[in-house]
Scaffold this motif. Structure first.
Motif, PDB file in Angstrom:
ATOM      1  N   GLU A 250       3.029 -36.082 -15.046  1.00  0.00           N
ATOM      2  CA  GLU A 250       3.800 -37.162 -14.436  1.00  0.00           C
ATOM      3  C   GLU A 250       3.043 -37.787 -13.265  1.00  0.00           C
ATOM      4  O   GLU A 250       2.326 -37.099 -12.537  1.00  0.00           O
ATOM      5  CB  GLU A 250       5.162 -36.643 -13.939  1.00  0.00           C
ATOM      6  CG  GLU A 250       5.912 -35.839 -14.995  1.00  0.00           C
ATOM      7  CD  GLU A 250       7.396 -35.703 -14.729  1.00  0.00           C
ATOM      8  OE1 GLU A 250       7.879 -36.288 -13.735  1.00  0.00           O
ATOM      9  OE2 GLU A 250       8.061 -35.016 -15.521  1.00  0.00           O
TER      10      GLU A 250
ATOM     11  N   HIS B 196       9.681 -40.127 -25.353  1.00  0.00           N
ATOM     12  CA  HIS B 196      10.116 -38.801 -24.898  1.00  0.00           C
ATOM     13  C   HIS B 196      11.627 -38.650 -25.081  1.00  0.00           C
ATOM     14  O   HIS B 196      12.115 -37.544 -25.367  1.00  0.00           O
ATOM     15  CB  HIS B 196       9.727 -38.580 -23.444  1.00  0.00           C
ATOM     16  CG  HIS B 196      10.109 -37.233 -22.913  1.00  0.00           C
ATOM     17  ND1 HIS B 196       9.750 -36.048 -23.520  1.00  0.00           N
ATOM     18  CD2 HIS B 196      10.842 -36.877 -21.822  1.00  0.00           C
ATOM     19  CE1 HIS B 196      10.223 -35.033 -22.832  1.00  0.00           C
ATOM     20  NE2 HIS B 196      10.902 -35.510 -21.794  1.00  0.00           N
TER      21      HIS B 196
ATOM     22  N   PRO C 267      18.683 -44.078 -14.195  1.00  0.00           N
ATOM     23  CA  PRO C 267      17.770 -42.941 -14.108  1.00  0.00           C
ATOM     24  C   PRO C 267      18.486 -41.589 -14.123  1.00  0.00           C
ATOM     25  O   PRO C 267      19.548 -41.428 -13.525  1.00  0.00           O
ATOM     26  CB  PRO C 267      17.065 -43.180 -12.763  1.00  0.00           C
ATOM     27  CG  PRO C 267      17.113 -44.661 -12.577  1.00  0.00           C
ATOM     28  CD  PRO C 267      18.445 -45.074 -13.134  1.00  0.00           C
TER      29      PRO C 267
ATOM     30  N   THR D 148       7.904 -39.238 -11.648  1.00  0.00           N
ATOM     31  CA  THR D 148       8.489 -40.392 -12.334  1.00  0.00           C
ATOM     32  C   THR D 148       8.815 -40.175 -13.813  1.00  0.00           C
ATOM     33  O   THR D 148       9.289 -41.105 -14.470  1.00  0.00           O
ATOM     34  CB  THR D 148       7.555 -41.611 -12.205  1.00  0.00           C
ATOM     35  OG1 THR D 148       6.265 -41.276 -12.734  1.00  0.00           O
ATOM     36  CG2 THR D 148       7.404 -42.023 -10.745  1.00  0.00           C
ATOM     37  N   GLY D 149       8.594 -38.984 -14.342  1.00  0.00           N
ATOM     38  CA  GLY D 149       8.920 -38.720 -15.740  1.00  0.00           C
ATOM     39  C   GLY D 149       7.687 -38.546 -16.595  1.00  0.00           C
ATOM     40  O   GLY D 149       6.578 -38.951 -16.215  1.00  0.00           O
ATOM     41  N   THR D 150       7.878 -37.958 -17.771  1.00  0.00           N
ATOM     42  CA  THR D 150       6.758 -37.630 -18.649  1.00  0.00           C
ATOM     43  C   THR D 150       6.847 -38.361 -19.975  1.00  0.00           C
ATOM     44  O   THR D 150       7.947 -38.651 -20.459  1.00  0.00           O
ATOM     45  CB  THR D 150       6.705 -36.099 -18.887  1.00  0.00           C
ATOM     46  OG1 THR D 150       5.398 -35.726 -19.352  1.00  0.00           O
ATOM     47  CG2 THR D 150       7.728 -35.646 -19.923  1.00  0.00           C
TER      48      THR D 150
ATOM     49  N   GLU E 189       4.616 -30.995 -18.627  1.00  0.00           N
ATOM     50  CA  GLU E 189       4.992 -32.414 -18.521  1.00  0.00           C
ATOM     51  C   GLU E 189       4.118 -33.084 -17.467  1.00  0.00           C
ATOM     52  O   GLU E 189       4.322 -32.877 -16.265  1.00  0.00           O
ATOM     53  CB  GLU E 189       6.474 -32.583 -18.124  1.00  0.00           C
ATOM     54  CG  GLU E 189       7.473 -32.092 -19.163  1.00  0.00           C
ATOM     55  CD  GLU E 189       8.904 -32.479 -18.811  1.00  0.00           C
ATOM     56  OE1 GLU E 189       9.092 -33.211 -17.805  1.00  0.00           O
ATOM     57  OE2 GLU E 189       9.823 -32.053 -19.523  1.00  0.00           O
TER      58      GLU E 189
ATOM     59  N   ASN F 115      12.297 -40.672 -19.059  1.00  0.00           N
ATOM     60  CA  ASN F 115      11.910 -41.968 -18.519  1.00  0.00           C
ATOM     61  C   ASN F 115      10.805 -42.652 -19.324  1.00  0.00           C
ATOM     62  O   ASN F 115      10.235 -43.642 -18.869  1.00  0.00           O
ATOM     63  CB  ASN F 115      11.505 -41.842 -17.052  1.00  0.00           C
ATOM     64  CG  ASN F 115      11.641 -43.151 -16.307  1.00  0.00           C
ATOM     65  OD1 ASN F 115      12.447 -44.019 -16.681  1.00  0.00           O
ATOM     66  ND2 ASN F 115      10.861 -43.320 -15.250  1.00  0.00           N
TER      67      ASN F 115
ATOM     68  N   ILE G  28      12.574 -37.158 -12.457  1.00  0.00           N
ATOM     69  CA  ILE G  28      13.225 -38.160 -13.301  1.00  0.00           C
ATOM     70  C   ILE G  28      13.072 -37.728 -14.750  1.00  0.00           C
ATOM     71  O   ILE G  28      11.958 -37.554 -15.248  1.00  0.00           O
ATOM     72  CB  ILE G  28      12.623 -39.563 -13.106  1.00  0.00           C
ATOM     73  CG1 ILE G  28      12.617 -39.946 -11.623  1.00  0.00           C
ATOM     74  CG2 ILE G  28      13.396 -40.586 -13.939  1.00  0.00           C
ATOM     75  CD1 ILE G  28      13.982 -40.020 -10.974  1.00  0.00           C
ATOM     76  N   GLY G  29      14.179 -37.539 -15.424  1.00  0.00           N
ATOM     77  CA  GLY G  29      14.160 -37.112 -16.814  1.00  0.00           C
ATOM     78  C   GLY G  29      14.257 -38.299 -17.766  1.00  0.00           C
ATOM     79  O   GLY G  29      14.822 -39.349 -17.429  1.00  0.00           O
TER      80      GLY G  29
END
Length: 305
Positions: free
Chosen positions: A151, A101, A119, A264-266, A149, A97, A94-95
């Motif tokens: 996550e 960020h 998302p 889930t994203g960073t 990253e 998020n 997931i980018g």
């Protein structure tokens, strides 16, 4: 439970274990000790569902006071593999998020400054997965912009097709940690899979903590250090799209199956967003962790010319 895949000795397949008081209890051998067939691998356990988890708990309780020799080994005597060494499908990434960020990416990468309305999903192949302690490959012929990253990873435990947000959390088996490595100069016409999906670009582990032991996955600190210097720190309460939303969104068109993984994203603090920009190089050591889940530690190693 804190579940790991481990190897006792130099050879052999990874085995499923439960971490207890610095020891790893082998789940299949545990079953033998109580006369019950228990799974030998993480994917087998996930496939069998909640009843299998309850069977493992019963066996642990039944042998708590006296366990046969060889049933448990000190954690320092084994090698931890990725909890799922070879996922069946690509990891869902997931980018953009975390709000901060989004802002830092808009300044340094070709992404929009506007918050995503849904998302942003990409994927990382199973061949990108490595364990804690394994080397993140740096090939100078491929990249001069290797980035980190941290996550929270969500592991799916029950098949999910067109799942509503209200029931989504019942499909979660547990949680782990992923370092979504990215070669920023390998993005191609806005597509991220080559940048993020190369070999060793998905450190994963060191364990899976079952969902029942994580009181609130939306209130967990997460952080990353490079050579001991903190680069990222945030909390999962700042996720733009929470876990139920991610499960509902992905399952609206792609069936999620037991053992599937969502990264889930960073949060903010990636190398591309720093001033000046900062990258990973051979000899660096990257540690990233999520509160109550664990810490991944991976060196960066040189390959190629």
């Amino acid at each position: 439970m804190r579940l790991v895949t481990y190897r006792d000795g130099a050879a052999g397949e990874g085995r499923l274990g439960v971490v207890e008081n610095g020891q790893i209890v082998d789940v299949e051998l545990l079953g033998d000790a109580v006369g019950e067939a228990l799974p030998a691998t993480m994917l087998e356990l996930i496939d069998l569902g909640p009843d299998a988890l309850q069977a493992v708990r019963r066996a642990l309780a039944a042998t708590a006071d006296a366990r046969p020799a060889g049933l448990a080994v000190p954690q320092e005597n084994v090698r931890l593999l990725a909890p799922i060494p070879r996922p069946r499908k690509n990891i869902f990434g997931i980018g953009l998020n975390y709000v901060e960020h989004v802002a830092e990416s808009a300044k340094s990468l070709d992404t929009s400054k506007d918050l995503p309305k849904e998302p942003v999903v990409f994927s990382k192949p199973p061949t990108s997965v490595i364990a804690t302690g394994e080397g993140i490959q740096h090939n100078a012929e491929m990249t001069q912009q290797l980035d980190w990253e941290v996550e929270l990873a969500v592991i799916i435990g029950k098949r999910a097709t067109r799942i509503a947000k209200e029931g989504a959390m019942s499909h979660v088996f547990g949680y782990s940690v992923i370092n979504d490595i990215s070669a920023r100069d390998n993005r191609r016409a806005g597509q991220w899979i080559f940048s993020k999906g190369q070999d060793t670009f998905c450190p994963f582990g060191p364990a899976i903590v079952t969902a029942d032991e994580v009181e609130d996955p939306h209130n967990l600190d997460l952080w990353l250090t490079k050579n001991g210097e903190e680069k990222q720190r945030s909390n999962t309460r700042h996720l733009l799209f929470d876990i139920p939303t991610l499960i509902a969104d992905i399952s609206s068109g792609i069936t999620l199956e037991p053992g599937d993984i969502i990264a889930t994203g960073t949060p903010a603090g990636v190398g591309a967003g720093r001033d000046p920009q900062e990258w990973m190089w051979p000899g660096d050591v990257i540690e990233c962790g999520v509160e109550g889940i664990g810490v991944l530690r991976n060196p960066v190693v040189k390959i190629g010319g």
